[in-house]
Scaffold this motif. Structure first.
Motif, mmCIF file in Angstrom:
data_model
loop_
_atom_site.group_PDB
_atom_site.id
_atom_site.type_symbol
_atom_site.label_atom_id
_atom_site.label_comp_id
_atom_site.label_asym_id
_atom_site.label_seq_id
_atom_site.Cartn_x
_atom_site.Cartn_y
_atom_site.Cartn_z
ATOM 1 N N TYR A 15 0.789 -1.221 0.000
ATOM 2 C CA TYR A 15 0.000 0.000 0.000
ATOM 3 C C TYR A 15 0.828 1.282 0.000
ATOM 4 N N LEU A 16 2.097 1.179 0.318
ATOM 5 C CA LEU A 16 2.929 2.380 0.336
ATOM 6 C C LEU A 16 3.178 2.847 -1.093
ATOM 7 N N PRO A 17 3.030 4.140 -1.368
ATOM 8 C CA PRO A 17 3.163 4.631 -2.733
ATOM 9 C C PRO A 17 4.587 4.565 -3.277
ATOM 10 N N GLU A 18 5.576 4.569 -2.422
ATOM 11 C CA GLU A 18 6.959 4.460 -2.858
ATOM 12 C C GLU A 18 7.783 3.850 -1.736
ATOM 13 N N ASN A 19 8.961 3.430 -2.076
ATOM 14 C CA ASN A 19 9.845 2.843 -1.086
ATOM 15 C C ASN A 19 10.399 3.944 -0.179
ATOM 16 N N VAL A 20 10.267 3.765 1.127
ATOM 17 C CA VAL A 20 10.757 4.761 2.083
ATOM 18 C C VAL A 20 12.086 4.350 2.710
ATOM 19 N N LYS A 21 12.588 3.193 2.323
ATOM 20 C CA LYS A 21 13.820 2.687 2.919
ATOM 21 C C LYS A 21 14.956 3.687 2.738
ATOM 22 N N GLY A 22 15.590 4.056 3.868
ATOM 23 C CA GLY A 22 16.727 4.953 3.862
ATOM 24 C C GLY A 22 16.380 6.430 3.787
ATOM 25 N N LYS A 23 15.103 6.752 3.654
ATOM 26 C CA LYS A 23 14.709 8.163 3.587
ATOM 27 C C LYS A 23 14.576 8.745 4.984
ATOM 28 N N ASN A 24 14.903 10.029 5.130
ATOM 29 C CA ASN A 24 14.748 10.743 6.394
ATOM 30 C C ASN A 24 13.342 11.324 6.452
ATOM 31 N N ILE A 25 12.608 11.003 7.504
ATOM 32 C CA ILE A 25 11.236 11.476 7.642
ATOM 33 C C ILE A 25 11.054 12.094 9.015
ATOM 34 N N LEU A 26 10.579 13.336 9.024
ATOM 35 C CA LEU A 26 10.328 14.085 10.252
ATOM 36 C C LEU A 26 8.838 14.003 10.572
ATOM 37 N N ILE A 27 8.516 13.600 11.800
ATOM 38 C CA ILE A 27 7.123 13.481 12.217
ATOM 39 C C ILE A 27 6.915 14.298 13.483
ATOM 40 N N THR A 28 6.097 15.348 13.367
ATOM 41 C CA THR A 28 5.725 16.099 14.562
ATOM 42 C C THR A 28 4.531 15.399 15.182
ATOM 43 N N GLY A 29 4.481 15.386 16.495
ATOM 44 C CA GLY A 29 3.423 14.647 17.172
ATOM 45 C C GLY A 29 3.641 13.153 17.047
ATOM 46 N N GLY A 30 4.891 12.740 16.951
ATOM 47 C CA GLY A 30 5.214 11.334 16.726
ATOM 48 C C GLY A 30 5.277 10.485 17.974
ATOM 49 N N THR A 31 4.844 11.036 19.109
ATOM 50 C CA THR A 31 4.943 10.269 20.350
ATOM 51 C C THR A 31 3.628 9.629 20.774
ATOM 52 N N THR A 32 2.523 10.052 20.190
ATOM 53 C CA THR A 32 1.219 9.489 20.553
ATOM 54 C C THR A 32 0.334 9.381 19.312
ATOM 55 N N GLY A 33 -0.691 8.583 19.432
ATOM 56 C CA GLY A 33 -1.733 8.506 18.417
ATOM 57 C C GLY A 33 -1.264 8.128 17.027
ATOM 58 N N ILE A 34 -1.850 8.816 16.050
ATOM 59 C CA ILE A 34 -1.558 8.522 14.651
ATOM 60 C C ILE A 34 -0.094 8.793 14.318
ATOM 61 N N GLY A 35 0.473 9.866 14.858
ATOM 62 C CA GLY A 35 1.875 10.172 14.599
ATOM 63 C C GLY A 35 2.801 9.065 15.060
ATOM 64 N N ARG A 36 2.506 8.512 16.231
ATOM 65 C CA ARG A 36 3.302 7.405 16.770
ATOM 66 C C ARG A 36 3.178 6.178 15.872
ATOM 67 N N ALA A 37 1.952 5.864 15.463
ATOM 68 C CA ALA A 37 1.722 4.711 14.596
ATOM 69 C C ALA A 37 2.440 4.868 13.262
ATOM 70 N N ILE A 38 2.417 6.065 12.712
ATOM 71 C CA ILE A 38 3.108 6.324 11.449
ATOM 72 C C ILE A 38 4.616 6.187 11.630
ATOM 73 N N ALA A 39 5.139 6.695 12.739
ATOM 74 C CA ALA A 39 6.578 6.585 13.003
ATOM 75 C C ALA A 39 7.010 5.125 13.087
ATOM 76 N N ILE A 40 6.216 4.315 13.778
ATOM 77 C CA ILE A 40 6.532 2.885 13.909
ATOM 78 C C ILE A 40 6.455 2.205 12.544
ATOM 79 N N LEU A 41 5.414 2.493 11.789
ATOM 80 C CA LEU A 41 5.233 1.894 10.467
ATOM 81 C C LEU A 41 6.398 2.249 9.540
ATOM 82 N N LEU A 42 6.734 3.533 9.471
ATOM 83 C CA LEU A 42 7.801 3.954 8.563
ATOM 84 C C LEU A 42 9.161 3.413 8.992
ATOM 85 N N ALA A 43 9.418 3.355 10.293
ATOM 86 C CA ALA A 43 10.674 2.776 10.774
ATOM 87 C C ALA A 43 10.750 1.297 10.395
#
Length: 75
Positions: A15-43
């Protein structure tokens, strides 16, 4: 408590539109909720994730969750 279903994590590659491997991604609000889930998924997909949040306990919990995902991925 950390509950991660690795089967679902592998299927998400479809389902990911492109490969994120090795890319730097900044997530604000990455400690709870949707931001946290996205951070875990992308990592889990190989991205280098930088997260920001307001509270240190939630930050530590999110970082530990990401570490667990990476440990299981490397088994």
């Amino acid at each position: 408590m950390i509950n991660i279903n690795h089967t679902h994590m592998e299927n998400l590659k479809e389902y990911l539109p492109e490969n994120v491997k090795g890319k730097n991604i900044l997530i604000t609000g990455g400690t709870t909720g949707i931001g946290r889930a996205i951070a875990i998924l992308l990592a889990a997909q190989g991205a280098k994730v930088i997260i920001f949040g307001r509270n240190e306990p939630e930050m530590n919990d999110a970082l530990n969750a990401i570490k667990v995902v990476l440990l299981f991925k490397n088994l």
